[in-house]
Design a protein around this motif. Structure first.
Motif, mmCIF file in Angstrom:
data_model
loop_
_atom_site.group_PDB
_atom_site.id
_atom_site.type_symbol
_atom_site.label_atom_id
_atom_site.label_comp_id
_atom_site.label_asym_id
_atom_site.label_seq_id
_atom_site.Cartn_x
_atom_site.Cartn_y
_atom_site.Cartn_z
ATOM 1 N N ASP A 107 0.828 -1.208 0.000
ATOM 2 C CA ASP A 107 0.000 0.000 0.000
ATOM 3 C C ASP A 107 0.861 1.256 0.000
ATOM 4 O O ASP A 107 2.016 1.230 0.432
ATOM 5 C CB ASP A 107 -0.942 0.007 1.215
ATOM 6 C CG ASP A 107 -0.214 0.286 2.511
ATOM 7 O OD1 ASP A 107 -0.278 1.412 3.016
ATOM 8 O OD2 ASP A 107 0.442 -0.640 3.039
ATOM 9 N N GLY A 108 0.279 2.329 -0.519
ATOM 10 C CA GLY A 108 1.006 3.588 -0.569
ATOM 11 C C GLY A 108 0.213 4.621 -1.336
ATOM 12 O O GLY A 108 -1.018 4.640 -1.301
ATOM 13 N N ARG A 109 0.933 5.471 -2.075
ATOM 14 C CA ARG A 109 0.277 6.512 -2.857
ATOM 15 C C ARG A 109 0.565 6.389 -4.351
ATOM 16 O O ARG A 109 -0.063 7.067 -5.155
ATOM 17 C CB ARG A 109 0.688 7.893 -2.334
ATOM 18 C CG ARG A 109 0.038 8.200 -0.991
ATOM 19 C CD ARG A 109 0.577 9.471 -0.379
ATOM 20 N NE ARG A 109 -0.132 9.773 0.860
ATOM 21 C CZ ARG A 109 0.058 9.131 2.010
ATOM 22 N NH1 ARG A 109 0.946 8.146 2.074
ATOM 23 N NH2 ARG A 109 -0.630 9.454 3.084
ATOM 24 N N ASP A 110 1.528 5.548 -4.695
ATOM 25 C CA ASP A 110 1.838 5.376 -6.121
ATOM 26 C C ASP A 110 2.204 3.928 -6.437
ATOM 27 O O ASP A 110 2.969 3.666 -7.354
ATOM 28 C CB ASP A 110 2.978 6.306 -6.535
ATOM 29 C CG ASP A 110 4.287 5.985 -5.811
ATOM 30 O OD1 ASP A 110 4.260 5.182 -4.854
ATOM 31 O OD2 ASP A 110 5.330 6.531 -6.201
ATOM 32 N N ILE A 111 1.645 2.997 -5.677
ATOM 33 C CA ILE A 111 1.993 1.587 -5.882
ATOM 34 C C ILE A 111 1.462 1.102 -7.238
ATOM 35 O O ILE A 111 2.203 0.511 -8.033
ATOM 36 C CB ILE A 111 1.436 0.701 -4.752
ATOM 37 C CG1 ILE A 111 1.882 1.234 -3.366
ATOM 38 C CG2 ILE A 111 1.920 -0.739 -4.933
ATOM 39 C CD1 ILE A 111 3.376 1.346 -3.186
ATOM 40 N N GLY A 112 0.198 1.357 -7.513
ATOM 41 C CA GLY A 112 -0.398 0.890 -8.758
ATOM 42 C C GLY A 112 0.051 1.658 -9.979
ATOM 43 O O GLY A 112 -0.017 1.142 -11.100
ATOM 44 N N THR A 113 0.524 2.892 -9.789
ATOM 45 C CA THR A 113 0.927 3.718 -10.924
ATOM 46 C C THR A 113 2.418 3.660 -11.214
ATOM 47 O O THR A 113 2.835 3.772 -12.360
ATOM 48 C CB THR A 113 0.532 5.192 -10.695
ATOM 49 O OG1 THR A 113 1.067 5.632 -9.436
ATOM 50 C CG2 THR A 113 -0.986 5.350 -10.680
ATOM 51 N N ASP A 158 -0.237 15.829 -1.797
ATOM 52 C CA ASP A 158 0.059 14.513 -2.378
ATOM 53 C C ASP A 158 -0.363 14.434 -3.843
ATOM 54 O O ASP A 158 0.297 13.778 -4.652
ATOM 55 C CB ASP A 158 -0.658 13.415 -1.583
ATOM 56 C CG ASP A 158 -0.003 13.135 -0.242
ATOM 57 O OD1 ASP A 158 1.146 13.576 -0.032
ATOM 58 O OD2 ASP A 158 -0.639 12.489 0.600
ATOM 59 N N MET A 159 -1.473 15.080 -4.178
ATOM 60 C CA MET A 159 -2.006 14.984 -5.538
ATOM 61 C C MET A 159 -1.317 15.909 -6.528
ATOM 62 O O MET A 159 -1.429 15.710 -7.746
ATOM 63 C CB MET A 159 -3.512 15.271 -5.523
ATOM 64 C CG MET A 159 -4.331 14.198 -4.842
ATOM 65 S SD MET A 159 -6.090 14.647 -4.738
ATOM 66 C CE MET A 159 -6.763 13.189 -3.918
ATOM 67 N N LEU A 206 -0.210 11.375 -6.090
ATOM 68 C CA LEU A 206 -1.291 10.448 -5.761
ATOM 69 C C LEU A 206 -2.394 10.561 -6.800
ATOM 70 O O LEU A 206 -2.920 11.650 -7.048
ATOM 71 C CB LEU A 206 -1.860 10.781 -4.379
ATOM 72 C CG LEU A 206 -3.189 10.102 -3.999
ATOM 73 C CD1 LEU A 206 -3.000 8.594 -3.877
ATOM 74 C CD2 LEU A 206 -3.728 10.683 -2.693
ATOM 75 N N LYS A 207 -2.732 9.438 -7.426
ATOM 76 C CA LYS A 207 -3.856 9.413 -8.359
ATOM 77 C C LYS A 207 -4.317 7.972 -8.526
ATOM 78 O O LYS A 207 -3.556 7.032 -8.266
ATOM 79 C CB LYS A 207 -3.475 10.007 -9.715
ATOM 80 C CG LYS A 207 -2.373 9.270 -10.449
ATOM 81 C CD LYS A 207 -2.073 9.945 -11.782
ATOM 82 C CE LYS A 207 -0.958 9.222 -12.538
ATOM 83 N NZ LYS A 207 -0.661 9.866 -13.832
ATOM 84 N N GLN A 208 -5.542 7.825 -8.947
ATOM 85 C CA GLN A 208 -6.082 6.486 -9.169
ATOM 86 C C GLN A 208 -5.582 5.953 -10.508
ATOM 87 O O GLN A 208 -5.731 6.608 -11.541
ATOM 88 C CB GLN A 208 -7.614 6.526 -9.158
ATOM 89 C CG GLN A 208 -8.257 5.166 -9.360
ATOM 90 C CD GLN A 208 -9.780 5.219 -9.263
ATOM 91 O OE1 GLN A 208 -10.330 6.163 -8.709
ATOM 92 N NE2 GLN A 208 -10.442 4.216 -9.788
ATOM 93 N N ALA A 209 -4.975 4.770 -10.485
ATOM 94 C CA ALA A 209 -4.537 4.149 -11.731
ATOM 95 C C ALA A 209 -5.762 3.886 -12.602
ATOM 96 O O ALA A 209 -6.859 3.637 -12.097
ATOM 97 C CB ALA A 209 -3.807 2.838 -11.433
#
Length: 224
Positions: free
Chosen positions: A126-132, A182-183, A190-193
């Motif tokens: 988990d984090g703020r840019d794991i998926g991206t 963060d964004m 931070l953003k949704q992939a």
């Protein structure tokens, strides 16, 4: 082929708690990225590196090998093969981590280590840019969020339960500022992939949020 689950989201959404529970239910390794940054800080402290000396930090951080494993049923953080878990909560380690984590080369090194771990183990990270950024090829990506009001109230209850003074409106303002920071940061905002599933926990407790992610994982397994 190892399986990876990436959970991103803003501060106070319950990422770490829920990610740890999901990992436990699945028998995966929960990758505590914060603990890895602290292990790097411990390494630099032991080497006598001045945290303000960016060149020295950049040069020496390459020598650290950090991983996460289970020993006797407990998750441990390994620094060059040594279990350093008991040392990671020391105040001086936290202070060093706060400074050294801003060094770009420290981040590059830790992302490499996190990616390496995901290539050999089933992980929940988990984090703020794991998926991206860290695990762009993750098998399941979750964007975990909740309203500012809900996140602020959770933090308020957490603090008052400890007997600490807290003002709900101030906490909410801090969360909004943190979200904005963060964004809009230049590096890995931070953003949704694009392929992440949005899970809003505003009306969920921890158990419900955990079950929701496990159900999504089950769907992915069936589809594979």
């Amino acid at each position: 082929m190892p399986i990876s689950i990436a959970i991103d989201g803003p501060a106070g959404a319950g990422k770490s708690t829920i990610a740890r529970r999901v990992a436990g239910k699945l028998g995966f390794i929960y990758v505590d990225t914060g603990a890895m940054y602290r292990a790097m800080a411990l390494f630099l402290l032991r080497k006598g590196i001045d945290p303000t000396d960016a060149e020295a930090v950049s040069g020496r951080c390459r020598e650290a090998q950090i991983s996460i494993a289970y020993r006797d049923g407990e998750q441990v953080v390994l620094l060059n093969g040594e279990d350093v878990t008991p040392f990671l909560r020391a105040e001086e380690v936290g202070n060093m981590a706060s400074v050294s984590s801003a060094n770009p080369q420290v981040r590059v090194k830790l992302v490499e280590l996190q990616q390496s771990l995901a290539r050999t183990e089933n992980v929940v990270m988990d984090g703020r840019d794991i998926g991206t950024v860290v695990l762009p090829q993750a098998d399941l990506k979750i964007y975990l969020t909740a309203s500012v009001e809900v996140r602020a109230n959770r933090r308020y209850l957490e603090l008052t339960k400890k007997g600490e003074a807290a003002v709900l409106s101030e906490i909410a303002a801090e969360i909004r500022e943190r979200d904005e920071r963060d964004m809009t940061r230049a590096v890995s905002p931070l953003k949704q992939a694009e392929d992440a599933v949005l899970v809003d926990t505003s009306q969920m407790d921890i158990e419900q949020a955990t079950d929701a992610i496990l159900a999504l994982y089950g769907q992915r397994v069936e589809e594979a």
